[in-house]
Design a protein around this motif. Sequence first.
Motif, PDB file in Angstrom:
ATOM      1  N   GLY A 182      81.847  25.346  68.492  1.00  0.00           N
ATOM      2  CA  GLY A 182      81.886  25.843  69.858  1.00  0.00           C
ATOM      3  C   GLY A 182      82.929  25.242  70.764  1.00  0.00           C
ATOM      4  O   GLY A 182      83.295  25.845  71.769  1.00  0.00           O
ATOM      5  N   TYR A 183      83.452  24.056  70.438  1.00  0.00           N
ATOM      6  CA  TYR A 183      84.457  23.423  71.286  1.00  0.00           C
ATOM      7  C   TYR A 183      85.826  24.064  71.037  1.00  0.00           C
ATOM      8  O   TYR A 183      86.488  23.756  70.055  1.00  0.00           O
ATOM      9  N   VAL A 184      86.236  24.957  71.917  1.00  0.00           N
ATOM     10  CA  VAL A 184      87.564  25.564  71.780  1.00  0.00           C
ATOM     11  C   VAL A 184      88.508  24.736  72.647  1.00  0.00           C
ATOM     12  O   VAL A 184      88.689  24.989  73.835  1.00  0.00           O
ATOM     13  N   ARG A 185      89.082  23.734  72.041  1.00  0.00           N
ATOM     14  CA  ARG A 185      89.912  22.801  72.797  1.00  0.00           C
ATOM     15  C   ARG A 185      91.266  23.424  73.103  1.00  0.00           C
ATOM     16  O   ARG A 185      91.883  24.048  72.247  1.00  0.00           O
ATOM     17  N   GLY A 195      84.899  30.452  73.727  1.00  0.00           N
ATOM     18  CA  GLY A 195      84.769  30.794  72.327  1.00  0.00           C
ATOM     19  C   GLY A 195      85.327  32.139  71.926  1.00  0.00           C
ATOM     20  O   GLY A 195      85.718  32.329  70.779  1.00  0.00           O
ATOM     21  N   GLY A 196      85.356  33.084  72.844  1.00  0.00           N
ATOM     22  CA  GLY A 196      85.852  34.405  72.515  1.00  0.00           C
ATOM     23  C   GLY A 196      85.322  35.439  73.470  1.00  0.00           C
ATOM     24  O   GLY A 196      84.735  35.118  74.503  1.00  0.00           O
ATOM     25  N   LEU A 197      85.530  36.708  73.141  1.00  0.00           N
ATOM     26  CA  LEU A 197      85.105  37.760  74.057  1.00  0.00           C
ATOM     27  C   LEU A 197      84.813  39.050  73.319  1.00  0.00           C
ATOM     28  O   LEU A 197      85.346  39.324  72.249  1.00  0.00           O
ATOM     29  N   LEU A 239      86.679  42.744  69.759  1.00  0.00           N
ATOM     30  CA  LEU A 239      86.078  41.417  69.612  1.00  0.00           C
ATOM     31  C   LEU A 239      87.170  40.432  69.221  1.00  0.00           C
ATOM     32  O   LEU A 239      87.820  40.592  68.184  1.00  0.00           O
ATOM     33  N   ASP A 240      87.369  39.446  70.062  1.00  0.00           N
ATOM     34  CA  ASP A 240      88.389  38.414  69.857  1.00  0.00           C
ATOM     35  C   ASP A 240      87.666  37.078  69.889  1.00  0.00           C
ATOM     36  O   ASP A 240      87.228  36.622  70.947  1.00  0.00           O
ATOM     37  N   TYR A 241      87.530  36.446  68.717  1.00  0.00           N
ATOM     38  CA  TYR A 241      86.740  35.213  68.638  1.00  0.00           C
ATOM     39  C   TYR A 241      87.446  34.123  67.852  1.00  0.00           C
ATOM     40  O   TYR A 241      88.281  34.393  66.980  1.00  0.00           O
ATOM     41  N   THR A 242      87.086  32.906  68.187  1.00  0.00           N
ATOM     42  CA  THR A 242      87.543  31.731  67.463  1.00  0.00           C
ATOM     43  C   THR A 242      86.410  31.206  66.591  1.00  0.00           C
ATOM     44  O   THR A 242      85.230  31.315  66.945  1.00  0.00           O
ATOM     45  N   TYR A 248      88.634  22.410  63.446  1.00  0.00           N
ATOM     46  CA  TYR A 248      89.783  23.295  63.265  1.00  0.00           C
ATOM     47  C   TYR A 248      89.483  24.718  63.728  1.00  0.00           C
ATOM     48  O   TYR A 248      88.464  25.299  63.351  1.00  0.00           O
ATOM     49  N   VAL A 249      90.419  25.262  64.502  1.00  0.00           N
ATOM     50  CA  VAL A 249      90.239  26.535  65.187  1.00  0.00           C
ATOM     51  C   VAL A 249      91.033  27.643  64.504  1.00  0.00           C
ATOM     52  O   VAL A 249      92.256  27.532  64.343  1.00  0.00           O
TER      53      VAL A 249
END
Length: 388
Positions: A182-185, A195-197, A239-242, A248-249
């Motif tokens: 969950g940590y999108v640094r 995290g995304g959308l 949907l655009d997510y990490t 690692y992202v």
Amino acid sequence: MLTEQESQQRVFRLQAGLKEKGLSGALFIFPIDVYYFTGTRQNSTLWIPVEGAPMLLVRKSLSRARGESPLADIRPFPSSKEFPSLFGEGEMKIGMTFDVIPVQQLNYYTKLLPGHQIVDISPLNREVRSVKSEFEVEQLRYSGSVLCSVFHQVPQFLNAGMRELDLAAEFEYRLRKAGNEGYVRMRAFNQELYGGLAVSAGGASYGFFDGAVTGKGLSNASPHGASVEVIRENEPILLDYTGVFNGYVTDMTRIFVIGQLDPELQHAFDASLSIQEAIRQAMKPGAVCEDLFAMSVKMAEEAGLGSAFMGMPGEQAKFVGHGVGLELDEYPVLAQGFKVPLVSGQTIAVEPKFVLPGKGAIGIENTFSVSDNGGIKLTDMPDKIVFL
């Protein structure tokens, strides 16, 4: 877990850069930089001399840092009086990362180290981190595979009439259950991401985030991501997510449609695939980043979609790809003005997208690794639109 050999290789590469610049060493206080070299994210300050072994000074938790990091010299953070003695006698030229250090912290360390010169090594640090080892590429490949597994589940819960927020919640629930951290640094100042959308046609034309598609969000305080807009038939759902695993992202986007798609949107999607493939083929060592961006802009214009490329007209993002790793916005950037050649092992999220006012957002995004044969896809899932 970071091995001693992997840590040493990272340190050696930094030390080579420090030596070339005539520096005595580097002092890291930003958590993700400390983690990169040490394998622990505990509250610490890291000293890497131009020659010799690193020293990690830990505020909390010392026991956990010693259990997680392969570094040999891990000790408690000293008192202000003791701190200068750790650096020996004589004036030193010390590097710090000015791109992320608050002025208050820079002043603090300047006072702790009187008589020493502190200089910026932000570009050097980012260049070192941009080239991924085989170990890191495998971390990203794993992250991408789990993220893809959740994208595959979307047809099970996507329905017309649900809100963007409901779709986002269903996706994020499954991603979290799969172990997403969950940590999108992000390194850039004033950028933040949840995290995304999940964005439908009704919420596609909003946002502050430096990206092609940002979503409307839930309030003026959170103007990014999914909103309470209702998802309708015959409109693109983006949907655009990490995925974040072991820090690692990876980053990817897929399009879903309940029903049929407007021909103009289909044309834009086909253009995004063509742009992505052209960039993928060109992602070889030596290719210049801004040339790849210029190529993508030219292809969008030739498709008659230049004004819609990478965002709303007048609010377009000025890049088509960004480095990923432990942060979402690493080097390199496929953007105008980024006049540096690609290096084998760099990992880049390529995201050609279009926003057509009144019709919605559409496009593709995948994470690739630079190689002699072009980009190697790390988010290995079919790119095609999923029609329901």
